[in-house]
Write a protein that holds these residues in place. Structure first.
Motif, PDB file in Angstrom:
ATOM      1  N   ARG A  47       0.764  -1.209   0.076  1.00 40.33           N
ATOM      2  CA  ARG A  47       0.117  -0.089   0.092  1.00 40.33           C
ATOM      3  C   ARG A  47       0.696   1.318   0.130  1.00 40.33           C
ATOM      4  O   ARG A  47       1.980   1.151   0.317  1.00 40.33           O
ATOM      5  N   LEU A  48       0.149   2.572  -0.567  1.00 43.43           N
ATOM      6  CA  LEU A  48       0.964   3.149  -0.722  1.00 43.43           C
ATOM      7  C   LEU A  48       0.682   4.409   0.042  1.00 43.43           C
ATOM      8  O   LEU A  48       1.676   6.136  -0.411  1.00 43.43           O
ATOM      9  N   ARG A  49      -0.784   4.409   0.058  1.00 41.63           N
ATOM     10  CA  ARG A  49      -1.634   5.846   0.560  1.00 41.63           C
ATOM     11  C   ARG A  49      -2.220   5.232   1.880  1.00 41.63           C
ATOM     12  O   ARG A  49      -2.475   4.287   2.049  1.00 41.63           O
ATOM     13  N   ASP A  50      -1.814   5.998   3.110  1.00 43.67           N
ATOM     14  CA  ASP A  50      -3.484   5.807   4.123  1.00 43.67           C
ATOM     15  C   ASP A  50      -4.658   6.632   3.715  1.00 43.67           C
ATOM     16  O   ASP A  50      -4.962   6.888   3.202  1.00 43.67           O
ATOM     17  N   PRO A  51      -5.534   4.782   4.391  1.00 43.33           N
ATOM     18  CA  PRO A  51      -6.529   5.638   4.211  1.00 43.33           C
ATOM     19  C   PRO A  51      -7.175   7.206   5.113  1.00 43.33           C
ATOM     20  O   PRO A  51      -6.121   7.162   6.211  1.00 43.33           O
ATOM     21  N   ALA A  52      -8.273   7.499   4.709  1.00 41.88           N
ATOM     22  CA  ALA A  52      -8.369   8.849   5.288  1.00 41.88           C
ATOM     23  C   ALA A  52      -9.151   8.815   6.731  1.00 41.88           C
ATOM     24  O   ALA A  52      -9.231   9.904   7.507  1.00 41.88           O
ATOM     25  N   MET A  53      -9.102   7.593   7.516  1.00 45.73           N
ATOM     26  CA  MET A  53      -9.640   7.116   8.749  1.00 45.73           C
ATOM     27  C   MET A  53      -9.939   6.071   8.767  1.00 45.73           C
ATOM     28  O   MET A  53      -9.433   4.886   8.561  1.00 45.73           O
ATOM     29  N   ALA A  54      -9.944   4.827  10.418  1.00 52.00           N
ATOM     30  CA  ALA A  54      -9.666   4.095  11.082  1.00 52.00           C
ATOM     31  C   ALA A  54     -10.763   3.654  10.421  1.00 52.00           C
ATOM     32  O   ALA A  54     -12.225   4.326  10.928  1.00 52.00           O
ATOM     33  N   TYR A  55     -11.436   2.446  11.081  1.00 51.60           N
ATOM     34  CA  TYR A  55     -12.463   1.218  10.824  1.00 51.60           C
ATOM     35  C   TYR A  55     -13.701   2.403  12.425  1.00 51.60           C
ATOM     36  O   TYR A  55     -14.525   1.931  12.842  1.00 51.60           O
ATOM     37  N   ALA A  56     -12.105   2.290  13.662  1.00 54.93           N
ATOM     38  CA  ALA A  56     -12.937   3.126  14.590  1.00 54.93           C
ATOM     39  C   ALA A  56     -13.861   4.285  14.452  1.00 54.93           C
ATOM     40  O   ALA A  56     -14.388   5.107  15.175  1.00 54.93           O
ATOM     41  N   ASP A  57     -13.192   4.793  13.027  1.00 54.61           N
ATOM     42  CA  ASP A  57     -13.399   6.074  13.293  1.00 54.61           C
ATOM     43  C   ASP A  57     -14.798   6.584  12.472  1.00 54.61           C
ATOM     44  O   ASP A  57     -16.074   7.600  12.678  1.00 54.61           O
ATOM     45  N   ARG A  80      -9.765  -7.980  11.393  1.00 54.66           N
ATOM     46  CA  ARG A  80      -9.261  -7.665  13.033  1.00 54.66           C
ATOM     47  C   ARG A  80     -10.898  -6.775  13.255  1.00 54.66           C
ATOM     48  O   ARG A  80     -11.185  -7.487  14.344  1.00 54.66           O
ATOM     49  N   ALA A  81     -10.752  -5.754  12.609  1.00 52.75           N
ATOM     50  CA  ALA A  81     -12.021  -4.581  12.672  1.00 52.75           C
ATOM     51  C   ALA A  81     -13.660  -5.040  12.976  1.00 52.75           C
ATOM     52  O   ALA A  81     -13.694  -4.640  14.074  1.00 52.75           O
TER      53      ALA A  81
END
Length: 266
Positions: A47-57, A80-81
């Motif tokens: 993966r080259l880019r982070d997601p804009a938010m986490a599942y917890a958000d 896991r989430a």
């Protein structure tokens, strides 16, 4: 108050859809930049880019739409989430594997649908055809489905949304418009994914051909720059659409939310 509809681009093919009383998530992948995912047959991509938010958000979800079981669409972080009781609508093939992992998965054969009702609203998801690879190579890849999402309020259609999934452009996809009617919006999976020189997702040219075939009022390109196997940047698609004078194409920034409430043809 009139219910709203919106789409939030989290990254790759992960979209949060808020359709009135319903909240959906597509193809959950929450791994950080630098993480690797498995694509089968010993092949990995980074993966080259982070997601804009986490599942917890995220807010509470009603269901997950999973186009197919590849690591860039359902990664380790998502596994896991996600609560095992959260409904997942996917292919029949993926259903079998997910249930072995104790997920609440339902597999839809092509053209089959599932419905939910709440507060006078109806949500319908119909499985649509797709082809992940060329010729016999497609048999070596996971089954893939597109999705038609229809949202109605008090019996009135408010949105008809087509999510392509990781399909290549093929003329038989014209059956989608013939059977389902006019499409309000389309989330189109691009990227020109290549493995061993083989094209496995639409590049800019194929994406423009599908856009011209389906002719949605709004086209939102996704799935084009998150992983190293993606070789066709967003610009390729935008240029091809411009050359064909295709309108209603809008790039969606990572983390951006767009309203879908005003695009229905009624």
């Amino acid at each position: 108050m009139t219910p709203d509809a919106s789409a939030t681009f989290i990254g790759n093919a992960t979209i949060m859809l808020r359709l009135g009383a319903f909240t959906l998530l597509t193809d959950p992948a929450f791994g950080a930049a630098g993480s690797r995912v498995h694509l089968g047959y010993g092949v990995w991509t980074r993966r080259l880019r982070d997601p804009a938010m986490a599942y917890a958000d995220l807010p509470s979800l009603d269901l997950v739409l999973l186009s197919h079981l590849h690591g860039d669409h359902f990664d380790r972080a998502a596994r896991r989430a996600l609560p095992p009781t959260l409904p997942i609508v996917t292919t029949v093939q993926a259903q079998r594997r997910l249930r072995r992992r104790d997920f609440a998965a339902t597999g839809l054969p092509t053209w089959d649908a599932q419905e939910w009702q709440r507060d006078g609203q109806l949500l319908r998801v119909t499985a649509l055809p797709g082809r992940h690879g060329p010729g016999f190579v497609d048999r070596l890849l996971p089954d893939v489905m597109g999705s038609l999402i229809e949202w109605e309020v008090d019996g009135e259609r408010r949105l008809r949304l087509y999510i392509t999934g990781d399909t290549l452009y093929r003329p038989f996809l014209s059956e989608i418009r013939q059977r389902c009617g006019e499409i309000d919006a389309m989330l189109i999976h691009l990227g020109g994914t290549r493995l061993l020189g083989l094209l496995l997702t639409m590049d800019g040219r194929q994406g423009a051909e599908l856009t011209g075939l389906i002719r949605p009022r709004l086209t939102l390109p996704i799935h084009y720059d998150d992983y190293t196997v993606m070789k066709s940047p967003l610009r390729d698609f935008l240029v091809e659409c411009g050359n064909r004078s295709l309108t209603g194409v809008q790039a969606l920034g990572r983390g951006e939310t767009i309203s879908l409430s005003s695009i229905s043809r009624g």
